[in-house]
Motif scaffolding. Structure first.
Motif, short mmCIF file in Angstrom:
data_model
loop_
_atom_site.label_atom_id
_atom_site.label_comp_id
_atom_site.label_asym_id
_atom_site.label_seq_id
_atom_site.Cartn_x
_atom_site.Cartn_y
_atom_site.Cartn_z
N LEU B 236 0.80 -1.23 0.00
CA LEU B 236 0.00 0.00 0.00
C LEU B 236 0.84 1.28 0.00
CD1 LEU B 236 -3.13 -0.34 2.31
CD2 LEU B 236 -3.05 0.10 -0.13
N GLY B 237 1.84 1.33 -0.87
CA GLY B 237 2.58 2.57 -1.04
C GLY B 237 3.72 2.79 -0.07
N GLN B 238 3.93 1.85 0.83
CA GLN B 238 5.03 1.99 1.77
C GLN B 238 5.97 0.79 1.67
OE1 GLN B 238 3.00 2.15 5.55
NE2 GLN B 238 2.96 4.39 5.52
N ILE B 239 7.25 1.02 1.99
CA ILE B 239 8.17 -0.11 2.15
C ILE B 239 7.93 -0.65 3.56
CG2 ILE B 239 10.58 -0.85 2.18
CD1 ILE B 239 9.97 0.24 -0.51
N VAL B 240 7.55 -1.91 3.67
CA VAL B 240 7.30 -2.46 5.01
C VAL B 240 8.51 -3.20 5.56
CG1 VAL B 240 4.80 -2.58 4.79
CG2 VAL B 240 6.19 -4.54 4.11
N GLU B 241 9.38 -3.67 4.64
CA GLU B 241 10.59 -4.33 5.12
C GLU B 241 11.66 -4.27 4.04
OE1 GLU B 241 10.01 -8.22 6.74
OE2 GLU B 241 12.10 -8.42 7.37
N SER B 242 12.90 -4.06 4.44
CA SER B 242 13.98 -4.08 3.46
C SER B 242 15.25 -4.59 4.10
CB SER B 242 14.20 -2.68 2.88
OG SER B 242 14.59 -1.79 3.89
N GLY B 243 16.12 -5.14 3.26
CA GLY B 243 17.39 -5.67 3.76
C GLY B 243 17.99 -6.64 2.77
N THR B 245 18.71 -9.89 0.73
CA THR B 245 17.73 -10.90 0.32
C THR B 245 17.82 -12.17 1.16
OG1 THR B 245 17.92 -10.05 -1.92
CG2 THR B 245 16.85 -12.17 -1.67
N ALA B 246 19.04 -12.69 1.33
CA ALA B 246 19.18 -13.97 2.03
C ALA B 246 18.59 -13.87 3.43
CB ALA B 246 20.65 -14.36 2.09
N GLN B 247 18.88 -12.74 4.09
CA GLN B 247 18.41 -12.57 5.46
C GLN B 247 16.88 -12.48 5.52
OE1 GLN B 247 21.15 -9.67 7.02
NE2 GLN B 247 20.01 -9.62 8.94
N ILE B 248 16.30 -11.71 4.59
CA ILE B 248 14.84 -11.52 4.61
C ILE B 248 14.13 -12.83 4.30
CG2 ILE B 248 12.93 -10.29 3.49
CD1 ILE B 248 14.33 -7.96 4.30
N PHE B 249 14.68 -13.61 3.35
CA PHE B 249 14.03 -14.88 3.01
C PHE B 249 14.20 -15.89 4.14
CE2 PHE B 249 12.40 -15.15 -1.41
CZ PHE B 249 12.53 -13.81 -1.71
N GLN B 315 17.39 -3.24 12.59
CA GLN B 315 18.37 -4.03 13.31
C GLN B 315 19.34 -4.59 12.29
OE1 GLN B 315 17.45 -7.74 15.62
NE2 GLN B 315 18.11 -6.43 17.30
N GLY B 316 20.61 -4.25 12.44
CA GLY B 316 21.58 -4.63 11.42
C GLY B 316 21.19 -3.98 10.11
N ALA B 317 21.19 -4.79 9.04
CA ALA B 317 20.89 -4.24 7.72
C ALA B 317 19.40 -4.29 7.41
CB ALA B 317 21.68 -5.01 6.66
#
Lengths: 337, 331
Positions: B236-243, B245-249, B315-317
């Protein structure tokens, strides 16, 4: 389980530059009661045309050339137009990829389902409407009363597809043909619809012929899988066999080329070249032009089915001669997904 | 190519692109489609950032706003140290060479009446690359080889190519002006799996050879996992999570990212079923819910989520817009 549908040697041809090209070529498969069979392949492989052939809805100038399509022992290809009309939307229903183009934009959703019900059953409008409301609840449409009165454009893509499913179920079909039912939807909505289809199948025991290009959806929904390439079924078997121990070089190549299974940073194993157009189909194995194992015989002779077990067959000379690669499957190499 | 040594090649800060909804005789704005609200992201030179999300989340508008194909209302788009949103058309022009875009539907983005040689050479002519037409033809031939097309086919028209080949033509056209960053907007989504693998391999090779940065806009999480170094998840128009790829997955911290990852059907025959899918539909971007935008579908929703917008916790990246994310100080 008892046999519901059996398709034997089904061939549907289209005239193309003066020759009749078999877009569906000698397809043979069967679906038991309560079973989900996935017909999987890339665009143009003939999977949708197989479905349309079963429904006898092949668009002109195409024509079913030969074969048998038996529903509970009755050959659908021999039925009169009137008899077939009762089967269509009655014992066999179909849902399509794009719910928007399948729904009438100037008719309320409830009225469309009521129309479908009253086409097949002699019931009053009031009873049909009550049944429609039940169906809306059954397929998980929230606030069903408002949705009965809504026009299609007022609903989201996921809800429209649920309306389509409700309409397809309205005549209590024995077979639901679902042609890319979630391809136009977002993944979270797709997950909802897939879950819904599985539940409905358990509740009412219908069979599903699922047509898709997405091996993930196959894994989620299917009991058995038939893989199509250039008009022919080239491998068929239980879901765990086809996805876990694929025999045919094409199925193996498809699974290996999926980015979801590859190791990041390493080159994706490609299937070289492109799917040949029907006018350029080779005379032997149609995959021979892209197959690393292709030999002279592959280019000359159409491979017959080689059975690895009762339920797992592949049409490939390399498999028959025992020179195919070790079975490849969907076990991720690195982290899950 | 000059690259600002300090900081990323592209940095987007607090980007907002809303579209007015005009009604009535005076066409007065009665509301806004809030396509992009408060987007932050950065792309490093030579790396790939994937911008993922479902349809209508605003990811395409982010790409178009960066290229100034849409007019952003607020925020900054800093490319190589310069805020592109501040530039006038003339000052923007050199940046149109350094930033290129490849769209989802190659047939719709290639002029059907032009030979592909002219399509690829058009940008070169426009930016004065190549001494004359025959030089440009040589360059097109070279580009064709680079994207693995037969140079002898450059005098054909787009309809004479297959879908995968057309996407190679679009990539060649983007490369023709020697860009530093390519925005790929669902560039492989319309392709069959076997062709998609070929194009993904090509994009990776080009990145290694030329040091290209990609902003990869997609809804396909399998592609993201394979191709992207970093990922930004949009809702909905916002970044809700970023970092990374390996860590997010591996361990997504936002409930939306968790739901999104669980919704992708696995091809591993040993695994199916799994967690119940996210319920409900995405709310309309013209009337996003109060508090956290995701609270209407969130399985972990708390009272405060309905009234109070969560801050971005880092937290971290990894950054996540959620009260429950690690580092938010309120878990």
């Amino acid at each position: 389980m008892s046999r519901l549908l059996s398709v034997e040697g089904l061939t549907t041809r289209f005239p193309l530059a003066g020759v009749h090209v078999p877009i569906v070529d000698e397809s043979t498969f069967a679906i038991d009661r309560g079973e989900v069979l996935a017909l999987v392949g890339e665009s143009g492989c003939g999977k949708s045309m197989t479905a349309l052939s079963i429904m006898r809805l092949v668009p002109k100038p195409g024509r079913i050339h030969s074969g048998r399509v038996e529903l509970l022992g009755r050959d659908l290809l021999g039925l009169s137009v009137t008899e077939m009309r009762a089967v269509r939307g009655g014992r066999i229903s179909m849902i399509f990829q794009e719910p928007m183009t399948s729904l009438n934009p100037v008719m309320r959703c409830g009225d469309q389902v009521v129309e479908a019900i009253r086409l097949h059953d002699e019931v009053s409008r009031k009873d049909a409407l009550a049944r429609c409301r039940e169906l809306f609840v059954q397929v998980g449409i929230p606030d069903p009363d408002a949705r009965l009165r809504a026009y299609p454009h007022q609903l989201s893509g996921g809800l429209k597809q649920r309306v389509m499913i409700a309409m397809a179920l309205s005549t209590r079909p024995e077979l639901l043909i679902a042609d890319e039912p979630t391809t136009a939807l977002d993944v979270t909505i797709q997950a909802q619809i897939l879950r819904q289809l599985l539940e409905l199948r358990r509740e009412i025991g219908m069979s599903i012929l699922l047509i898709t290009h997405d091996l993930g959806i196959v894994n989620e929904l299917a009991d058995r899988v038939a893989v199509m390439y250039a008009g022919r079924i080239i491998e068929q078997g239980e879901r765990t066999d086809v996805l876990g121990r694929a025999l045919h070089p094409y199925t193996q190549g498809l699974l290996r080329s999926m980015p979801a299974l590859a190791t990041p940073g390493r080159r994706l194993p490609e299937i070289p070249g492109v799917v040949p157009s029907p006018a350029e189909w080779p005379m032997g194995c149609r995959f021979a032009t892209r197959c690393q194992l292709a030999e002279d015989r592959c280019r000359r002779e159409v491979p017959g089915a080689t059975a690895r077990s009762d339920n797992h067959v592949a049409s490939c000379h390399a498999v028959e001669e025992g020179r195919a690669q070790a079975p490849a499957g969907g076990e991720p190499e690195g982290a899950a997904r | 190519m000059s690259t600002n040594a300090s900081g990323p090649l592209l940095r987007v800060e607090r980007l907002r692109t809303w579209f007015p909804i005009n009604r009535g005789l005076m066409r007065r704005a009665v509301g806004h489609v809030q396509a992009v609200t408060d987007v932050h992201l950065s792309v490093e030179a030579g790396r790939t950032l994937a911008l993922v999300g479902e349809s209508g989340c605003g990811k395409t508008t982010v790409g178009r706003s960066i290229l100034r194909l849409e007019q952003a209302q607020a925020g900054r788009v800093i490319f190589d140290g310069v805020d592109l949103l501040e530039l006038d058309a003339a000052a923007m022009r050199p940046y149109r060479q350094r930033l290129q875009i490849v769209f989802q539907d190659p047939l719709a983005s290639l002029n059907p009446r032009m030979r592909v040689r002219d399509i690829v050479a058009e940008g070169m002519r426009s930016f004065g690359i190549g001494s004359d037409e025959s030089d440009r033809t040589d360059r097109v031939a070279h580009l064709f080889e680079r994207v693995q097309l037969d140079a002898a086919q450059m005098w054909r028209y787009p309809h004479e190519f297959s879908g995968g080949q057309r996407q190679r033509i679009c990539i060649a056209r983007a490369l023709a002006v020697d860009p530093q960053l390519i925005i790929c907007d669902e560039a492989v989504s319309a392709l069959d799996v076997s062709i998609q693998a070929q194009i993904l391999n090509l994009l990776r090779e080009l990145q290694d050879e030329l040091g290209l940065a990609y902003l990869f806009i997609t809804h396909d999480l399998g592609v993201v996992r394979y191709l992207a170094h970093d990922v930004a998840v949009m809702y909905l128009g916002q970044i809700v999570e970023s970092g990374p790829t390996a860590q997010i997955f591996e361990s997504p911290s936002h409930p939306y990212t968790q739901g999104l990852l669980q919704a992708v059907p696995s091809v591993d025959p040993q695994r199916r079923g799994g967690a119940p899918p996210l319920s409900g539909d995405v709310p309309s971007p013209s009337a996003p819910p109060g508090g956290c935008y995701f609270h209407t579908r969130c399985p972990l929703v708390m009272d405060r989520c309905r009234s109070e917008p969560p801050p971005v916790a880092s937290q971290g990246a990894v950054s996540a817009r959620c009260f429950l994310a690690p580092g938010s100080g309120s878990e």
